[in-house]
Scaffold this motif. Sequence first.
Motif, short mmCIF file in Angstrom:
data_model
loop_
_atom_site.label_atom_id
_atom_site.label_comp_id
_atom_site.label_asym_id
_atom_site.label_seq_id
_atom_site.Cartn_x
_atom_site.Cartn_y
_atom_site.Cartn_z
N ALA A 180 42.20 38.02 49.91
CA ALA A 180 41.80 37.08 48.86
C ALA A 180 40.31 37.17 48.60
N THR A 181 39.92 36.82 47.37
CA THR A 181 38.51 36.65 47.08
C THR A 181 38.05 35.30 47.64
N GLN A 182 36.81 34.93 47.40
CA GLN A 182 36.21 33.76 48.04
C GLN A 182 36.82 32.46 47.49
N PHE A 183 37.19 31.57 48.39
CA PHE A 183 37.77 30.29 47.98
C PHE A 183 36.73 29.42 47.28
N PHE A 184 37.21 28.54 46.38
CA PHE A 184 36.31 27.58 45.75
C PHE A 184 35.48 26.84 46.81
N GLU A 185 36.14 26.46 47.89
CA GLU A 185 35.48 25.64 48.92
C GLU A 185 34.32 26.36 49.60
N ALA A 211 38.39 42.33 43.42
CA ALA A 211 39.70 42.95 43.65
C ALA A 211 39.96 44.06 42.64
N GLY A 212 40.95 44.87 42.94
CA GLY A 212 41.34 45.96 42.07
C GLY A 212 42.22 45.50 40.92
N PRO A 213 42.57 46.41 40.02
CA PRO A 213 43.32 46.05 38.81
C PRO A 213 44.73 45.56 39.05
N ASP A 214 45.29 45.84 40.23
CA ASP A 214 46.66 45.43 40.52
C ASP A 214 46.74 44.09 41.25
N ALA A 215 45.64 43.41 41.39
CA ALA A 215 45.62 42.15 42.13
C ALA A 215 46.43 41.06 41.42
N VAL A 216 47.02 40.19 42.20
CA VAL A 216 47.62 38.96 41.67
C VAL A 216 46.48 38.03 41.26
N VAL A 217 46.59 37.43 40.09
CA VAL A 217 45.52 36.58 39.57
C VAL A 217 45.94 35.12 39.65
N GLY A 218 45.12 34.32 40.31
CA GLY A 218 45.37 32.88 40.38
C GLY A 218 45.17 32.23 39.05
N THR A 219 45.65 30.99 38.93
CA THR A 219 45.60 30.28 37.65
C THR A 219 44.47 29.25 37.55
N ALA A 220 44.06 28.68 38.67
CA ALA A 220 43.04 27.64 38.63
C ALA A 220 41.66 28.26 38.41
N ARG A 221 40.84 27.55 37.62
CA ARG A 221 39.49 28.02 37.30
C ARG A 221 38.45 27.16 37.99
N GLU A 238 46.34 42.14 47.05
CA GLU A 238 45.12 41.39 46.73
C GLU A 238 45.44 40.22 45.81
N VAL A 239 44.69 39.13 46.00
CA VAL A 239 44.78 37.98 45.11
C VAL A 239 43.36 37.53 44.76
N THR A 240 43.15 37.25 43.49
CA THR A 240 41.80 36.99 43.00
C THR A 240 41.78 35.81 42.04
N ILE A 262 31.51 37.90 41.56
CA ILE A 262 32.32 37.11 42.48
C ILE A 262 33.41 36.43 41.65
N ALA A 263 34.61 36.38 42.17
CA ALA A 263 35.76 35.81 41.45
C ALA A 263 36.40 34.72 42.31
N PRO A 264 35.83 33.54 42.34
CA PRO A 264 36.33 32.49 43.25
C PRO A 264 37.76 32.10 42.92
N ILE A 265 38.51 31.74 43.95
CA ILE A 265 39.93 31.42 43.81
C ILE A 265 40.24 30.10 44.49
N ALA A 266 41.17 29.36 43.90
CA ALA A 266 41.61 28.09 44.49
C ALA A 266 42.40 28.36 45.77
N SER A 267 42.15 27.56 46.78
CA SER A 267 42.88 27.74 48.04
C SER A 267 44.38 27.56 47.84
N ALA A 268 44.78 26.73 46.90
CA ALA A 268 46.21 26.55 46.61
C ALA A 268 46.83 27.83 46.08
N ASP A 269 46.08 28.59 45.27
CA ASP A 269 46.59 29.86 44.76
C ASP A 269 46.70 30.89 45.89
N VAL A 270 45.76 30.87 46.82
CA VAL A 270 45.83 31.76 47.98
C VAL A 270 47.07 31.43 48.82
N ALA A 271 47.26 30.16 49.10
CA ALA A 271 48.41 29.75 49.91
C ALA A 271 49.72 30.15 49.24
#
Length: 243
Positions: free
Chosen positions: A131-136, A230-240, A184-186, A158-167
Amino acid sequence: MAKFVVIGGTGLIGSKVVALLTAAGHEAVVAAPSTGVNAVTGEGLAAALAGAEAVVDVANAPAWGDDEVLAFFTAATTNVLAAERETGVRRHVALSVVGTERLLASGYFRGKMKQEELIRAGGVPFTIVRATQFFEFVPGIADGGTVGDETRLPGAGIAPIASADVAAEVVRAALADPVDGIVEVTGPDVFPMDELVRRMYAQQGDGRTVVRDPEATYFGTRLEDGSLLAGPDAVVGTARFFA
């Protein structure tokens, strides 16, 4: 219903993973020292893993010194994998960090790389979710670059991600067939690191000045533009990060 053991199940990601698995009708065993399961010493592991379909390891090192991080991930991962082999666990899912192999000047990321190497050689089918860096974590990144009223940060992306999207991605990996590799998830938005913090300060009314400094480090590591991305095939989270 299947049984899942969540190593680090009391933490930021682990508690969300437990809640998601439970809501889906599965048995989610919280494995942490506070519940009598210590991955570093091996205490309670075999009993906790008995009958488990999969282990989800989202535990983080309790101390961030170089030696402590390496010792933690080496001992915990070795013990968990041994218990999985002993009890017949069918798959192992672990949470890691996007760009780990590009950040090895940092002792923390050397510890994470050791964890990944042990998993690859561990004899249990696996999926590593990076995962990329969590919002927290963003306030801590800002504080790490601050001296007095000035925050000096590089302009690397940097592409911060919500911890809920990581989980959610960790749970998806736990329920799916192992890939014996990395997923990967970003977060959905990429910012220059200094600009991300500058906007955060403005939103919070924080009076610190942010300076873009190409020589500034990220927890002791020099960053290239894409080091944390992350690379181009990463899963992308929804929260901004900025609503």
